[in-house]
Write a protein that holds these residues in place. Structure first.
Motif, PDB file in Angstrom:
ATOM      1  N   LEU A  74       0.835  -1.203   0.000  1.00  0.00           N
ATOM      2  CA  LEU A  74       0.000   0.000   0.000  1.00  0.00           C
ATOM      3  C   LEU A  74       0.867   1.249   0.000  1.00  0.00           C
ATOM      4  CD1 LEU A  74      -2.755  -1.024   2.592  1.00  0.00           C
ATOM      5  CD2 LEU A  74      -3.030  -0.819   0.124  1.00  0.00           C
ATOM      6  N   ALA A  75       1.918   1.242   0.804  1.00  0.00           N
ATOM      7  CA  ALA A  75       2.800   2.409   0.871  1.00  0.00           C
ATOM      8  C   ALA A  75       3.481   2.669  -0.465  1.00  0.00           C
ATOM      9  CB  ALA A  75       3.840   2.209   1.973  1.00  0.00           C
ATOM     10  N   LEU A 104     -10.476   0.983  -0.410  1.00  0.00           N
ATOM     11  CA  LEU A 104     -10.578   2.353   0.049  1.00  0.00           C
ATOM     12  C   LEU A 104      -9.566   2.612   1.142  1.00  0.00           C
ATOM     13  CD1 LEU A 104     -14.405   3.118   0.398  1.00  0.00           C
ATOM     14  CD2 LEU A 104     -12.904   3.606  -1.533  1.00  0.00           C
ATOM     15  N   LEU A 105      -8.784   3.636   0.966  1.00  0.00           N
ATOM     16  CA  LEU A 105      -8.062   4.230   2.074  1.00  0.00           C
ATOM     17  C   LEU A 105      -8.887   5.431   2.536  1.00  0.00           C
ATOM     18  CD1 LEU A 105      -4.382   4.071   0.788  1.00  0.00           C
ATOM     19  CD2 LEU A 105      -5.723   2.325   1.965  1.00  0.00           C
ATOM     20  N   VAL A 106      -8.391   6.151   3.478  1.00  0.00           N
ATOM     21  CA  VAL A 106      -9.179   7.268   4.002  1.00  0.00           C
ATOM     22  C   VAL A 106      -9.391   8.337   2.941  1.00  0.00           C
ATOM     23  CG1 VAL A 106      -9.225   9.115   5.722  1.00  0.00           C
ATOM     24  CG2 VAL A 106      -8.432   6.844   6.361  1.00  0.00           C
ATOM     25  N   ASP A 107      -8.387   8.554   2.084  1.00  0.00           N
ATOM     26  CA  ASP A 107      -8.459   9.672   1.153  1.00  0.00           C
ATOM     27  C   ASP A 107      -8.317   9.265  -0.309  1.00  0.00           C
ATOM     28  OD1 ASP A 107      -5.837   8.888   1.274  1.00  0.00           O
ATOM     29  OD2 ASP A 107      -5.023  10.929   1.185  1.00  0.00           O
ATOM     30  N   ARG A 108      -8.417   7.976  -0.636  1.00  0.00           N
ATOM     31  CA  ARG A 108      -8.260   7.577  -2.028  1.00  0.00           C
ATOM     32  C   ARG A 108      -8.838   6.195  -2.255  1.00  0.00           C
ATOM     33  NH1 ARG A 108      -3.085   8.919  -3.514  1.00  0.00           N
ATOM     34  NH2 ARG A 108      -3.300  10.445  -1.828  1.00  0.00           N
ATOM     35  N   VAL A 115      -1.725  -3.765  -7.414  1.00  0.00           N
ATOM     36  CA  VAL A 115      -2.456  -2.496  -7.436  1.00  0.00           C
ATOM     37  C   VAL A 115      -2.237  -1.839  -8.792  1.00  0.00           C
ATOM     38  CG1 VAL A 115      -2.709  -0.229  -6.391  1.00  0.00           C
ATOM     39  CG2 VAL A 115      -2.266  -2.228  -4.947  1.00  0.00           C
ATOM     40  N   THR A 116      -3.287  -1.655  -9.535  1.00  0.00           N
ATOM     41  CA  THR A 116      -3.167  -1.119 -10.905  1.00  0.00           C
ATOM     42  C   THR A 116      -3.333   0.396 -10.977  1.00  0.00           C
ATOM     43  OG1 THR A 116      -5.521  -1.526 -11.286  1.00  0.00           O
ATOM     44  CG2 THR A 116      -3.980  -3.288 -11.895  1.00  0.00           C
ATOM     45  N   SER A 117      -4.062   0.960 -10.059  1.00  0.00           N
ATOM     46  CA  SER A 117      -4.254   2.415 -10.092  1.00  0.00           C
ATOM     47  C   SER A 117      -4.669   2.909  -8.718  1.00  0.00           C
ATOM     48  CB  SER A 117      -5.313   2.821 -11.121  1.00  0.00           C
ATOM     49  OG  SER A 117      -6.588   2.302 -10.751  1.00  0.00           O
ATOM     50  N   SER A 118      -4.407   4.181  -8.505  1.00  0.00           N
ATOM     51  CA  SER A 118      -4.776   4.822  -7.246  1.00  0.00           C
ATOM     52  C   SER A 118      -5.115   6.278  -7.547  1.00  0.00           C
ATOM     53  CB  SER A 118      -3.624   4.730  -6.239  1.00  0.00           C
ATOM     54  OG  SER A 118      -3.903   5.518  -5.108  1.00  0.00           O
ATOM     55  N   PHE A 119      -6.238   6.746  -7.074  1.00  0.00           N
ATOM     56  CA  PHE A 119      -6.577   8.146  -7.318  1.00  0.00           C
ATOM     57  C   PHE A 119      -7.281   8.731  -6.093  1.00  0.00           C
ATOM     58  CE2 PHE A 119      -9.812   5.410  -9.158  1.00  0.00           C
ATOM     59  CZ  PHE A 119     -11.006   5.919  -8.654  1.00  0.00           C
ATOM     60  N   ALA A 120      -6.924   9.978  -5.828  1.00  0.00           N
ATOM     61  CA  ALA A 120      -7.477  10.689  -4.669  1.00  0.00           C
ATOM     62  C   ALA A 120      -8.464  11.766  -5.095  1.00  0.00           C
ATOM     63  CB  ALA A 120      -6.349  11.334  -3.865  1.00  0.00           C
ATOM     64  N   GLN A 121      -8.680  11.895  -6.404  1.00  0.00           N
ATOM     65  CA  GLN A 121      -9.627  12.879  -6.912  1.00  0.00           C
ATOM     66  C   GLN A 121     -10.587  12.213  -7.883  1.00  0.00           C
ATOM     67  OE1 GLN A 121      -7.343  16.116  -8.631  1.00  0.00           O
ATOM     68  NE2 GLN A 121      -7.785  17.390  -6.839  1.00  0.00           N
ATOM     69  N   LEU A 122     -11.797  12.738  -7.909  1.00  0.00           N
ATOM     70  CA  LEU A 122     -12.793  12.279  -8.872  1.00  0.00           C
ATOM     71  C   LEU A 122     -13.028  13.383  -9.890  1.00  0.00           C
ATOM     72  CD1 LEU A 122     -15.515  10.622  -6.587  1.00  0.00           C
ATOM     73  CD2 LEU A 122     -13.763   9.486  -7.951  1.00  0.00           C
ATOM     74  N   HIS A 123     -12.868  13.047 -11.145  1.00  0.00           N
ATOM     75  CA  HIS A 123     -13.191  14.004 -12.190  1.00  0.00           C
ATOM     76  C   HIS A 123     -14.700  13.993 -12.428  1.00  0.00           C
ATOM     77  CE1 HIS A 123      -9.129  15.107 -13.456  1.00  0.00           C
ATOM     78  NE2 HIS A 123      -8.791  13.850 -13.132  1.00  0.00           N
ATOM     79  N   TYR A 124     -15.247  15.184 -12.605  1.00  0.00           N
ATOM     80  CA  TYR A 124     -16.680  15.282 -12.837  1.00  0.00           C
ATOM     81  C   TYR A 124     -17.035  14.700 -14.204  1.00  0.00           C
ATOM     82  CZ  TYR A 124     -16.660  18.663  -8.997  1.00  0.00           C
ATOM     83  OH  TYR A 124     -16.502  19.267  -7.782  1.00  0.00           O
ATOM     84  N   SER A 125     -18.139  14.009 -14.258  1.00  0.00           N
ATOM     85  CA  SER A 125     -18.636  13.532 -15.552  1.00  0.00           C
ATOM     86  C   SER A 125     -19.167  14.714 -16.355  1.00  0.00           C
ATOM     87  CB  SER A 125     -19.757  12.503 -15.337  1.00  0.00           C
ATOM     88  OG  SER A 125     -20.884  13.119 -14.726  1.00  0.00           O
ATOM     89  N   ASN A 126     -19.345  14.477 -17.663  1.00  0.00           N
ATOM     90  CA  ASN A 126     -19.887  15.534 -18.517  1.00  0.00           C
ATOM     91  C   ASN A 126     -21.253  15.984 -18.028  1.00  0.00           C
ATOM     92  OD1 ASN A 126     -17.618  15.441 -20.141  1.00  0.00           O
ATOM     93  ND2 ASN A 126     -18.508  13.948 -21.548  1.00  0.00           N
ATOM     94  N   GLN A 127     -22.046  15.020 -17.558  1.00  0.00           N
ATOM     95  CA  GLN A 127     -23.372  15.359 -17.051  1.00  0.00           C
ATOM     96  C   GLN A 127     -23.279  16.245 -15.810  1.00  0.00           C
ATOM     97  OE1 GLN A 127     -25.741  11.943 -16.103  1.00  0.00           O
ATOM     98  NE2 GLN A 127     -27.458  13.137 -15.333  1.00  0.00           N
ATOM     99  N   GLU A 153       1.630   9.081  -1.124  1.00  0.00           N
ATOM    100  CA  GLU A 153       1.134  10.362  -0.639  1.00  0.00           C
ATOM    101  C   GLU A 153      -0.157  10.222   0.162  1.00  0.00           C
ATOM    102  OE1 GLU A 153       0.673  12.824  -4.040  1.00  0.00           O
ATOM    103  OE2 GLU A 153       2.818  12.961  -4.461  1.00  0.00           O
ATOM    104  N   ALA A 154      -0.544   9.004   0.491  1.00  0.00           N
ATOM    105  CA  ALA A 154      -1.803   8.787   1.193  1.00  0.00           C
ATOM    106  C   ALA A 154      -1.747   9.398   2.582  1.00  0.00           C
ATOM    107  CB  ALA A 154      -2.104   7.296   1.284  1.00  0.00           C
ATOM    108  N   GLU A 155      -2.879   9.949   2.993  1.00  0.00           N
ATOM    109  CA  GLU A 155      -2.991  10.526   4.333  1.00  0.00           C
ATOM    110  C   GLU A 155      -2.833   9.452   5.403  1.00  0.00           C
ATOM    111  OE1 GLU A 155      -6.596  12.463   6.979  1.00  0.00           O
ATOM    112  OE2 GLU A 155      -6.526  12.901   4.826  1.00  0.00           O
ATOM    113  N   SER A 156      -3.419   8.284   5.129  1.00  0.00           N
ATOM    114  CA  SER A 156      -3.298   7.136   6.022  1.00  0.00           C
ATOM    115  C   SER A 156      -3.356   5.876   5.177  1.00  0.00           C
ATOM    116  CB  SER A 156      -4.433   7.138   7.057  1.00  0.00           C
ATOM    117  OG  SER A 156      -4.462   5.920   7.767  1.00  0.00           O
TER     118      SER A 156
END
Length: 891
Positions: free
Chosen positions: A255-256, A281-285, A295-307, A261-264
Motif C-alpha cells: 500500500l505504501a 478504500l483508504l481514508v483519502d483515495r 495495485v493497478t491504479s490509485s486516485f485521490a480525486q474524482l473528475h466530474y462527468s460531462n453530465q 502520498e496517502a494521508e493514512s
C-alpha cells in the motif's frame, strides 16, 4: 435546491476524495462510496468520474453506515440517525435512491434499543437474487430480514443464536450454510442451516494473545473468506480446512508503495468483482487491484462527468441569468416605473440600510466568532480536566492484563468500561450531552484502542502514534485538540494512564462530536443573529420613521410643486418647521404668487389675441398660439367658404348714427356668429355688414350653419317688428375650392387672411343671391362634396354666368331656411321648376315660359321663376345673341 452546485467552482473538473468509510460495487464497473465522514454517497463510473452525489438532508446528526446497489443501479443505504449530540442511536432506516441519485423511498425503519452508540443494530445490507437482505442484531440472537425487490414483500426467513459469551461484530452472507459472522473477540463463525455456529478463526496454531482482528468480512467467488486483518492492516484470505488457511493478499508495504502520498494507509473497505479484481478504500483515495493482487491504479480525486459539469454550468448559468434578470427588472422598474427618479427618502434608505445591516452582520459575526472560539477553548479546558481525572479512575494494572481481543467483556474489561462512565454520572443522552471516552493501551511502543464509546470500534484496533499523543505516553502531558476522520469531526483531550508502579501504560481520551458542538454554536449564532436582526430592524424602523417625519416638509413642498405642475396655480405650501425648508417654502409661495400674476397677464393677453386672431387659425397653421406665428406662415387647403351679408345695409345705415351703426353690427354679429362656431366654422373676416366663414371639414357644416342663420333671422326679425324696427334680410353664398390661409402684413403689423379666387367668387355669388331671390346660394362643387345632399331641401338653378368668370357655374337654391310659405311653395314646384330650367337651356323658350308660368301660379313669391319667365319671354320675342350657350346671364 442547487446550493451544492453553487458552492463548487464550475471551472474545476475534479473533487477530492475525503474520509472514505465504505464501498459497494454496481453494474457495468460503477462503484459507490460513503465519504465525507459518512455524510455523502458518491457514485463513480468505471473511468473514475463522478456521476452524482447524495448528501445527508436530515436536520439531525445522521450517518450513512452501509450501502448496496441493485442491477438497475438503485442505491440502498442504512441511514443511522443519532441523537442531538451525535452519540446515541435514535433510529435506523433503510432508504433507496434512484439510478440518478434522487431520493425514492424509505423501505424500513428500526427504532433501536436506545443504548447503541454511533452504530445501530442493522447489519450487512446485501442484494442477491433480487432480494434485499440485512440482519438485526439482538443481545443473543441475529434475525435475518429480506425484501423482494419484485413484489415489495417482507420476510424473516432465518435467525440464529450467538454462541455463549459471544458478541456480534459483523455478519455476511444471505443463505444458511453460507452465512458468516465475526465477534467482538476477533473470531469468525460459520452458521449452519440448522442455526448452529462453527468457529473458523482463529485457526489452529495462533497464539492466545494474538491481536489479529478480522473486519469487513466478505466471500469471493471460490468460497474463500476475505477480511481485513486490522492488527496488521492487511487484506487477508481465509481458506478453511487447508494446510495453510491464511493468505495475505495485500499488506501495508505494498500500500505504501502504491500510494506514497496517502494521508493514512489504513484500509477502510474493499469490494470484490466476479473476475477477481477489487477496489480498496483508504481514508483519502480509492485503489484498484487486479485479480493477481497487484495495485493497478490509485486516485485521490474524482473528475466530474460531462453530465455533472453540464449540471454545474447550467446551475451557474441559471444563477447568472437570474442575476441579470434581476438587474434588468430593477432597470425596467427604475426607467418605466420610477421614471429614472429616486426619491430622497429612498436614497437615504439605500445608503443607510446596507450600512446598518452590514455593520450589524459584522457585529453578529464578531460576537459569534469570539463566543464560539471561547466555547471551543472552554470545551477543551473542560475536556482536559475530565481527561486528567481519568488517569485516577482507570486502573492501569487491569489495563495491562488485557492482551488480546479474546479478553473482550472479561472482568478487567468490564471494570474499565464501567469506570469510563463514572465521569459522566449517568449513561444517557441528555446527561452525557455527546461526551465520549476512549481507553488506549500503550504496549511495546504501539497504541491500541481497548474500549470506546463507539460500538463499531473493535478491541485492539491499532492507533497511530503521532506528535499529538507522543508527549502523553512519553512525558505524561495532557493534550487537547481536534481532528477529522472517516467517522466525523472531534474535539478531544488525552491524558496518561498509570499502573501501580507509576508507569504510563495507556491513554484516557474524552471528547465530543465537533460538528454537534458547532451545531450548538450555530444555534447560539442564530439566536445572536435573531437578536441583532431585531435590533437592526428596530433601528431601521426608528430611522425610517424619523426620516419620514423629517422629510414631511419636503413632501409638502413637492406636493405643492406637483399641484402647480398639474395646473393648480392656487397651490401654496404651509410649513410649520422653523428651518431652511420653511425659508424655502416662503420663497416658493412668493414665486407662486408672481407666477399666478404673470399667468393672469398672459391669459388676458391670449384671450385678447383670440378676439383678433381666432384660435382655429393657429390650429390650421400648426401653431400653438400667437407667439408662434410669423410673417409668411401659410397653409393651402380645400375649404368651404361661406359669405354672409346683410342686404341694403348701406341704405339702412344712413338713418342711423355712427354709434347706432356699431351697436347694430355688434349685436347682429354676436347673435349669428355663435351659430357658425357651433358647426366648427371659422369666421375669417368681418365684411362690414357681414362675415366670411371657413369650414375645413365638411360642406354639411356650412349648410347647417346657413340654415340655422336663416331660421334665427326669422326670430330676430320678429323681435325687431315688436319694437317697430324694419326687418333685415341676409344673403348667404357657399362655395368650395382651394385657398391659402396665412399671415400677411409687415413685422410691425400682421393679420390672418385668406387668398383665393374662390373667395372673390363666393362674395359675388352672395351679391347674386339677392338678384336670384335666393337666401342660400350653393355651387355645384360644394354640393357634390356632400355625402348625402338629399337630406337638405334644395333645387337646381341651372348654369349662371358670373361677371369676371369665363366659365358659367351651376348653382343651387337651398330653401330649407326660408319662410314656411316660400319653402312650401318651392318644395311643391321643385320638379316643375327644374323642368323649366332644362327647357330654357335647350332653347325651348316658349315651353320654358309656360312652365315657369305654372310655377308662379303655385308660388307667387318665387323670384327666380319670375326672372326666368321674363328672360324666356324676351328670348322668345326677340331671340338670343349669337354666343348664347344656355346660361343665365345676370348683371
Amino acid at each position: 435546491m442547487h446550493r451544492n452546485e453553487l458552492t463548487q467552482n464550475p471551472t474545476k473538473d475534479a473533487t477530492a476524495l475525503s474520509n472514505l468509510s465504505a464501498i459497494a460495487a454496481g453494474t457495468g464497473g460503477d462503484v459507490y462510496v460513503i465519504s465525507d465522514a459518512k455524510q455523502q454517497i458518491q457514485a463513480i463510473d468505471r473511468d473514475g468520474k463522478l456521476k452524482y452525489r447524495i448528501k445527508q438532508s436530515s436536520n439531525n446528526r445522521s450517518n450513512f453506515s452501509e450501502l448496496a446497489v441493485d442491477e438497475q443501479g438503485r442505491v440502498y443505504a442504512i441511514n443511522t440517525v443519532l441523537d442531538q449530540y451525535g452519540l446515541y442511536v435514535e433510529s435506523e432506516e433503510i432508504v433507496r435512491y434512484t439510478a440518478e441519485g434522487k431520493f425514492d423511498k424509505q423501505l424500513f425503519m428500526w427504532k433501536g434499543d436506545q443504548t447503541s452508540k454511533r452504530i445501530g443494530q442493522l447489519r450487512a445490507l446485501q442484494i442477491k437474487a433480487n432480494l434485499l437482505t440485512f440482519y438485526i442484531s439482538k443481545p443473543n440472537e441475529v434475525q435475518q430480514k429480506q425484501l423482494s425487490l419484485d413484489n415489495g414483500k417482507w420476510a424473516q426467513p432465518f435467525a440464529f443464536k450467538l454462541p455463549p459469551n459471544r458478541f456480534l461484530s459483523e455478519v455476511y452472507g444471505t443463505e444458511p450454510g453460507s452465512i458468516y459472522f465475526t465477534t467482538k473477540r476477533g473470531a469468525i463463525y460459520q452458521v449452519a442451516a440448522d442455526g448452529t455456529s462453527k468457529s473458523l478463526y482463529p485457526v489452529a496454531g495462533m497464539e492466545k494473545t494474538r491481536k489479529n482482528f478480522p473486519e469487513r468480512l466478505k466471500l469471493d467467488g471460490n468460497g474463500n473468506i476475505l477480511f481485513i486483518d486490522r492488527s496488521i492492516n492487511a487484506l487477508t484470505k481465509l481458506t478453511p480446512n487447508t494446510a495453510n488457511p491464511i493468505t495475505l493478499l495485500l499488506e501495508e508495504p505494498a500500500l505504501a508503495a502504491a500510494a506514497p502520498e496517502a494521508e493514512s494507509l489504513e484500509i477502510a473497505d474493499y469490494t470484490l468483482h466476479a473476475d477477481g479484481s477489487s477496489e480498496l478504500l483508504l481514508v483519502d483515495r480509492m485503489m484498484k487491484q487486479s485479480s493477481n493482487g497487484a495495485v493497478t491504479s490509485s486516485f485521490a480525486q474524482l473528475h466530474y462527468s460531462n453530465q455533472e459539469r453540464t449540471q454545474q454550468w447550467l446551475v451557474w448559468g441559471a444563477a447568472a441569468a437570474g442575476l441579470l434578470l434581476l438587474a434588468a427588472s430593477a432597470r425596467l422598474v427604475y426607467i418605466h416605473i420610477m421614471r429614472r427618479r429616486i426619491s430622497f427618502f429612498l436614497k437615504q434608505m439605500v445608503a443607510f440600510v446596507p450600512l446598518v445591516t452590514i455593520s450589524m452582520v459584522l457585529l453578529s459575526n464578531s460576537i459569534y466568532d469570539g463566543f464560539s472560539g471561547k466555547m471551543e477553548e472552554e470545551m477543551k479546558r473542560e475536556l482536559s480536566v475530565l481527561a486528567q481525572s481519568g488517569k485516577y479512575i482507570i486502573d492501569g494494572d487491569r489495563l495491562e492484563k488485557l492482551t488480546s481481543p479474546n479478553d473482550f467483556m472479561n472482568a478487567d474489561y468490564q471494570e474499565i468500561k464501567e469506570r469510563m462512565n463514572v465521569l459522566f454520572q449517568h449513561d444517557n443522552s441528555i446527561d452525557r450531552r455527546g461526551l465520549y471516552s476512549t481507553v488506549y493501551k500503550y504496549e511495546n511502543g504501539k497504541l491500541y484502542i481497548i474500549a470506546d464509546d463507539d460500538d463499531g470500534v473493535n478491541m485492539f484496533k491499532p492507533f497511530p502514534l503521532s506528535e499529538d499523543n507522543l508527549p502523553v505516553v512519553e512525558q505524561g502531558q495532557v493534550i487537547s485538540g481536534s481532528w477529522v476522520d472517516a467517522n466525523g469531526q472531534w474535539t478531544y483531550a488525552i491524558a496518561p494512564v498509570y499502573n501501580s508502579k507509576g508507569e504510563i501504560v495507556g491513554i484516557y481520551e474524552t471528547g465530543r462530536d465537533l460538528s454537534v458542538l458547532r451545531a450548538e454554536n450555530a444555534t447560539i449564532n442564530q439566536t445572536i443573529f435573531k437578536n441583532i436582526t431585531i435590533i437592526t430592524v428596530l433601528i431601521l424602523i426608528v430611522f425610517m420613521l424619523s426620516s419620514y417625519f423629517l422629510l414631511a416638509s419636503l413632501r409638502k413642498l413637492r406636493k405643492s410643486v406637483t399641484d402647480i405642475t398639474n395646473g393648480n396655480w392656487d397651490a401654496e405650501v404651509h410649513i410649520r418647521s422653523r428651518d431652511e425648508v420653511a425659508d424655502l417654502g416662503e420663497q416658493f409661495n412668493l414665486m407662486v404668487r408672481h407666477i399666478r400674476q404673470y399667468i393672469s397677464d398672459i391669459t388676458a393677453f391670449s384671450e385678447a389675441s383670440f378676439r383678433f386672431v381666432p384660435q382655429q387659425v393657429f390650429k390650421y397653421l400648426g401653431k400653438r398660439g400667437i407667439l408662434d406665428v410669423h410673417l409668411g406662415d401659410q397653409v393651402q387647403q380645400n375649404m368651404v367658404v361661406m359669405v354672409t351679408k346683410l342686404r341694403q345695409f348701406y341704405e339702412m345705415s344712413k338713418g342711423l348714427t355712427p354709434k347706432e351703426n356699431f351697436n347694430f353690427m355688434n349685436s347682429f354679429l354676436s347673435r349669428f356668429g355663435p351659430l357658425v362656431r357651433k358647426e366648427n366654422g371659422l369666421i375669417s373676416n368681418y365684411l362690414g355688414a357681414g362675415f366670411m366663414t371657413l369650414f375645413p371639414s365638411r360642406t354639411e357644416d356650412a349648410i347647417k350653419a346657413a340654415i340655422a342663420i336663416r331660421k334665427e333671422l326669422l326670430v330676430y326679425n320678429g323681435h325687431r317688428a315688436k319694437v317697430n324696427y324694419i326687418p333685415v334680410e341676409i344673403g348667404i353664398a357657399i362655395h368650395k375650392g382651394p385657398l391659402m390661409l396665412g399671415i400677411i402684413g409687415e413685422e410691425t403689423k400682421m393679420e390672418s387672411n385668406v387668398i383665393s379666387d374662390d373667395v372673390t367668387l363666393t362674395s359675388r355669388l352672395e351679391e347674386l343671391s339677392e338678384t336670384l331671390g335666393v337666401s342660400i346660394l350653393v355651387t355645384r362643387s360644394a354640393l357634390e362634396s356632400m355625402e348625402a345632399p338629399e337630406r337638405f331641401q334644395f333645387r337646381w338653378l341651372g348654369r349662371v354666368h358670373i361677371e369676371g368668370n369665363q366659365d358659367p357655374i351651376e348653382l343651387y337654391d337651398v330653401y330649407e331656411g326660408d319662410t314656411e310659405a316660400l319653402r312650401s311653395g318651392k318644395d311643391k314646384t321643385k320638379k316643375l321648376f327644374e323642368r323649366g330650367i332644362q327647357l330654357y337651356q335647350e332653347g325651348r323658350f316658349f315651353d320654358a315660359r309656360e312652365t315657369f308660368v305654372e310655377v308662379i301660379k303655385w308660388n307667387r313669391l318665387d323670384k327666380t321663376a319670375k326672372l326666368y319667365f321674363y328672360l324666356c319671354d324676351e328670348y322668345f320675342q326677340r331671340g338670343t345673341a349669337v354666343d348664347w350657350n344656355g346660361t343665365l346671364a345676370v348683371s
